[in-house]
Motif scaffolding. Structure first.
Motif, PDB file in Angstrom:
ATOM      1  N   ASP A  13      50.272  60.803  51.998  1.00  5.44           N
ATOM      2  CA  ASP A  13      50.310  61.303  50.624  1.00  5.44           C
ATOM      3  C   ASP A  13      51.290  60.526  49.739  1.00  5.44           C
ATOM      4  OD1 ASP A  13      52.883  62.260  51.162  1.00  5.44           O
ATOM      5  OD2 ASP A  13      52.233  64.328  51.454  1.00  5.44           O
ATOM      6  N   GLY A  14      51.872  59.436  50.284  1.00  8.13           N
ATOM      7  CA  GLY A  14      52.777  58.602  49.506  1.00  8.13           C
ATOM      8  C   GLY A  14      54.250  58.901  49.690  1.00  8.13           C
ATOM      9  N   THR A  15      54.542  60.003  50.369  1.00  7.26           N
ATOM     10  CA  THR A  15      55.934  60.348  50.643  1.00  7.26           C
ATOM     11  C   THR A  15      56.550  59.309  51.574  1.00  7.26           C
ATOM     12  OG1 THR A  15      55.461  62.710  50.383  1.00  7.26           O
ATOM     13  CG2 THR A  15      57.436  62.127  51.626  1.00  7.26           C
ATOM     14  N   ILE A  16      57.823  58.989  51.326  1.00  5.50           N
ATOM     15  CA  ILE A  16      58.551  58.041  52.171  1.00  5.50           C
ATOM     16  C   ILE A  16      59.767  58.746  52.775  1.00  5.50           C
ATOM     17  CG2 ILE A  16      60.009  55.964  52.159  1.00  5.50           C
ATOM     18  CD1 ILE A  16      58.166  54.830  50.010  1.00  5.50           C
ATOM     19  N   LYS A  17      59.958  58.581  54.066  1.00  2.95           N
ATOM     20  CA  LYS A  17      61.154  59.111  54.724  1.00  2.95           C
ATOM     21  C   LYS A  17      61.980  57.970  55.277  1.00  2.95           C
ATOM     22  CE  LYS A  17      61.181  61.158  58.838  1.00  2.95           C
ATOM     23  NZ  LYS A  17      61.071  62.169  59.925  1.00  2.95           N
ATOM     24  N   ASN A  18      63.268  57.982  54.951  1.00  2.00           N
ATOM     25  CA  ASN A  18      64.201  56.982  55.462  1.00  2.00           C
ATOM     26  C   ASN A  18      65.094  57.581  56.538  1.00  2.00           C
ATOM     27  OD1 ASN A  18      63.392  54.948  53.661  1.00  2.00           O
ATOM     28  ND2 ASN A  18      64.806  55.650  52.082  1.00  2.00           N
ATOM     29  N   MET A  36      52.384  62.879  40.302  1.00  2.00           N
ATOM     30  CA  MET A  36      51.835  62.286  39.087  1.00  2.00           C
ATOM     31  C   MET A  36      52.856  62.277  37.952  1.00  2.00           C
ATOM     32  SD  MET A  36      48.778  61.244  39.735  1.00  2.00           S
ATOM     33  CE  MET A  36      48.043  61.078  38.100  1.00  2.00           C
ATOM     34  N   SER A  37      53.767  63.260  37.963  1.00  2.00           N
ATOM     35  CA  SER A  37      54.673  63.414  36.824  1.00  2.00           C
ATOM     36  C   SER A  37      56.103  62.963  37.096  1.00  2.00           C
ATOM     37  CB  SER A  37      54.700  64.878  36.378  1.00  2.00           C
ATOM     38  OG  SER A  37      55.135  65.719  37.436  1.00  2.00           O
ATOM     39  N   ARG A  38      56.473  62.799  38.383  1.00  2.00           N
ATOM     40  CA  ARG A  38      57.863  62.446  38.680  1.00  2.00           C
ATOM     41  C   ARG A  38      57.988  61.825  40.064  1.00  2.00           C
ATOM     42  NH1 ARG A  38      60.856  68.143  38.645  1.00  2.00           N
ATOM     43  NH2 ARG A  38      59.684  68.256  36.697  1.00  2.00           N
ATOM     44  N   THR A  39      59.105  61.167  40.284  1.00  2.00           N
ATOM     45  CA  THR A  39      59.457  60.685  41.617  1.00  2.00           C
ATOM     46  C   THR A  39      60.811  61.280  41.963  1.00  2.00           C
ATOM     47  OG1 THR A  39      60.415  58.688  40.649  1.00  2.00           O
ATOM     48  CG2 THR A  39      58.162  58.536  41.462  1.00  2.00           C
ATOM     49  N   THR A  40      60.875  61.973  43.071  1.00  2.00           N
ATOM     50  CA  THR A  40      62.065  62.748  43.416  1.00  2.00           C
ATOM     51  C   THR A  40      62.685  62.248  44.710  1.00  2.00           C
ATOM     52  OG1 THR A  40      61.145  64.713  42.342  1.00  2.00           O
ATOM     53  CG2 THR A  40      62.931  65.065  43.912  1.00  2.00           C
ATOM     54  N   ALA A  41      64.003  62.096  44.690  1.00  2.00           N
ATOM     55  CA  ALA A  41      64.762  61.771  45.895  1.00  2.00           C
ATOM     56  C   ALA A  41      65.329  63.049  46.474  1.00  2.00           C
ATOM     57  CB  ALA A  41      65.905  60.814  45.559  1.00  2.00           C
ATOM     58  N   CYS A  42      65.108  63.258  47.748  1.00  2.00           N
ATOM     59  CA  CYS A  42      65.700  64.381  48.476  1.00  2.00           C
ATOM     60  C   CYS A  42      66.774  63.792  49.384  1.00  2.00           C
ATOM     61  CB  CYS A  42      64.629  65.104  49.282  1.00  2.00           C
ATOM     62  SG  CYS A  42      65.235  66.509  50.229  1.00  2.00           S
ATOM     63  N   VAL A  43      68.050  64.087  49.080  1.00  2.00           N
ATOM     64  CA  VAL A  43      69.143  63.409  49.770  1.00  2.00           C
ATOM     65  C   VAL A  43      69.939  64.370  50.646  1.00  2.00           C
ATOM     66  CG1 VAL A  43      69.341  61.632  48.002  1.00  2.00           C
ATOM     67  CG2 VAL A  43      70.731  63.698  47.810  1.00  2.00           C
ATOM     68  N   SER A  44      70.532  63.810  51.694  1.00  2.00           N
ATOM     69  CA  SER A  44      71.348  64.574  52.634  1.00  2.00           C
ATOM     70  C   SER A  44      72.813  64.541  52.228  1.00  2.00           C
ATOM     71  CB  SER A  44      71.187  64.009  54.046  1.00  2.00           C
ATOM     72  OG  SER A  44      69.860  64.187  54.515  1.00  2.00           O
ATOM     73  N   SER A  45      73.528  65.602  52.624  1.00  3.45           N
ATOM     74  CA  SER A  45      74.949  65.701  52.300  1.00  3.45           C
ATOM     75  C   SER A  45      75.833  65.867  53.530  1.00  3.45           C
ATOM     76  CB  SER A  45      75.202  66.873  51.341  1.00  3.45           C
ATOM     77  OG  SER A  45      74.719  68.081  51.897  1.00  3.45           O
ATOM     78  N   GLN A  46      75.228  66.136  54.689  1.00  6.60           N
ATOM     79  CA  GLN A  46      75.984  66.268  55.930  1.00  6.60           C
ATOM     80  C   GLN A  46      75.192  65.643  57.074  1.00  6.60           C
ATOM     81  OE1 GLN A  46      76.453  70.644  56.041  1.00  6.60           O
ATOM     82  NE2 GLN A  46      78.641  70.348  55.667  1.00  6.60           N
ATOM     83  N   VAL A  47      75.899  65.204  58.101  1.00  5.02           N
ATOM     84  CA  VAL A  47      75.253  64.858  59.367  1.00  5.02           C
ATOM     85  C   VAL A  47      75.107  66.165  60.125  1.00  5.02           C
ATOM     86  CG1 VAL A  47      75.333  63.491  61.469  1.00  5.02           C
ATOM     87  CG2 VAL A  47      76.396  62.610  59.381  1.00  5.02           C
ATOM     88  N   GLY A  48      73.869  66.661  60.259  1.00  2.17           N
ATOM     89  CA  GLY A  48      73.671  68.012  60.749  1.00  2.17           C
ATOM     90  C   GLY A  48      73.875  69.001  59.619  1.00  2.17           C
ATOM     91  N   CYS A  49      74.302  70.223  59.957  1.00  2.00           N
ATOM     92  CA  CYS A  49      74.474  71.245  58.927  1.00  2.00           C
ATOM     93  C   CYS A  49      75.539  72.244  59.351  1.00  2.00           C
ATOM     94  CB  CYS A  49      73.158  71.972  58.670  1.00  2.00           C
ATOM     95  SG  CYS A  49      73.235  73.118  57.262  1.00  2.00           S
ATOM     96  N   SER A  50      76.273  72.741  58.362  1.00  2.00           N
ATOM     97  CA  SER A  50      77.318  73.736  58.615  1.00  2.00           C
ATOM     98  C   SER A  50      76.738  75.120  58.884  1.00  2.00           C
ATOM     99  CB  SER A  50      78.263  73.822  57.411  1.00  2.00           C
ATOM    100  OG  SER A  50      78.977  72.628  57.227  1.00  2.00           O
ATOM    101  N   LEU A  51      75.501  75.353  58.463  1.00  2.00           N
ATOM    102  CA  LEU A  51      74.914  76.683  58.571  1.00  2.00           C
ATOM    103  C   LEU A  51      73.912  76.737  59.722  1.00  2.00           C
ATOM    104  CD1 LEU A  51      74.603  77.485  54.765  1.00  2.00           C
ATOM    105  CD2 LEU A  51      76.496  77.931  56.331  1.00  2.00           C
TER     106      LEU A  51
END
Length: 348
Positions: A78-83, A101-116
């Motif tokens: 579907d065109g999504t890219i995962k790094n 069609m209307s935007r390109t969005t970056a989904c970024v990480s903030s931790q290695v793993g997760c606190s929760l």
């Protein structure tokens, strides 16, 4: 042997200027280097061509640039890219480019793993290994922007802090990264194009409001009943819904900004009429909208997507109470790039 050189991007612009003055040079050299680091996102001192060779050598003798590297890139049908992003110390996180069609969005990480410890999320199974530095978050955005231009022919338009980790448990670095991304001396993106998604840490939501942030806030909610929410998001026992609601009212009073609630409907977990009524009541606290998100399995089978009938009941009840609701279908599921799947197949 540990590298004794300091990461140059840990220095402020003033500290860079002071460094050059202390070495018998002009303070504007610090401004030039700062521009290379944050506006041009340069990772190699040799590329700073408006500096003399001697100056570049001095920088190499004293500093390092601990930039990320895209270790592996996957493209969805579907065109999504995962790094898969390798950090300087060998850890790996993931970031995602979501084109529409209307935007390109970056989904970024903030931790290695997760606190929760959300039971439906693959990242939570890793636990938190460390927080990301501001420059490591910044670098994810730079990499995704380059990929968007390369594969879609358009620059990145939006950023969501919705990757691996709980952003509010890495507060200072997250806000510093947003400052670098939005600053005219950095990437110059509008804060109105940035959304921070949190599972809900009331104290830190209030701090966001006090700090008068300009970006948007989303809350991963999934139940408005404490007993149910604690079952699927155990940290809710420490941060109950009453406290979360109070913090969101505070947020709205201080900022005037509405909130987006992210909500997954699961079969046999939160698909009852009382679950729907509880969400409607929770939404009445402040202006908001609800994104009902398709569930992305993480292989253990405990959570199953709610039926179309249950989802329709949620949407009808919200609309009947004049609450904006959107049904969002996941992107990048075939490469485990959808919400909740990051780190699903990754070993850290």
């Amino acid at each position: 042997m540990k590298n004794s050189k300091k990461d140059i991007r840990a220095l402020s612009k003033k500290e860079l200027q002071d460094f050059f003055v202390s070495h018998g040079d002009k303070s504007f050299r610090g401004s030039q280097v700062y521009d290379w680091l944050w506006n041009k996102a340069t990772y190699n001192f040799e590329d700073m061509t408006n500096l003399s060779k001697e100056t570049r050598q001095m920088l190499m003798d004293n500093f390092v640039i601990n930039n990320i590297e895209v270790d592996q890139m996957q493209r969805s049908k579907d065109g999504t890219i995962k790094n898969a992003v390798k950090l300087h110390d060998g850890f790996t996180v993931e970031s995602v480019l979501i084109p529409t069609m209307s935007r390109t969005t970056a989904c970024v990480s903030s931790q290695v793993g997760c606190s929760l410890d959300c039971k439906f999320c693959a990242t939570a199974k890793l636990k938190r290994l460390r927080n990301l530095n501001a420059d490591e978050i910044f670098d994810q955005v730079v990499a995704i922007d380059k990929e968007s231009k390369l594969y879609n022919g358009i620059p990145l338009s939006n950023i969501v802090y919705m990757g691996m980790g709980e952003p509010l448990m890495n507060y200072n670095n997250v806000l510093k990264s947003i400052e670098k991304i939005t600053s005219p001396e950095g990437l110059g993106m509008s804060p109105r194009r940035i959304t921070l998604s949190t599972s809900g840490v009331p104290k830190m939501i209030k701090k966001l409001a006090d700090d008068e942030v300009k970006f948007h806030l989303a809350v991963s909610l999934h139940s408005a009943i404490d007993e149910i929410r604690t079952q699927i998001m155990p940290f809710n026992a420490k941060f109950p819904l009453a406290d979360l609601r109070e913090s969101l009212v505070y947020w709205y009073e201080k900022t005037g900004k509405s909130v987006t609630y992210e909500y997954i409907v699961w079969n046999g977990i939160n698909d009852r009429e009382e679950d729907i009524r509880a969400l409607v009541e929770f939404c009445k606290a402040i202006p908001c909208k609800v994104n009902i998100i398709e569930y992305n399995p993480i292989d253990d089978g405990q959570f199953q997507q709610g039926t179309d009938v249950a989802v329709a009941k949620y949407m009808n009840a919200l609309e009947a109470n004049h609450i904006t609701v959107t049904l969002r279908h996941s992107r990048g599921k075939d490469i485990d790039a959808a919400c909740g799947q990051l780190a699903n197949k990754m070993k850290v």
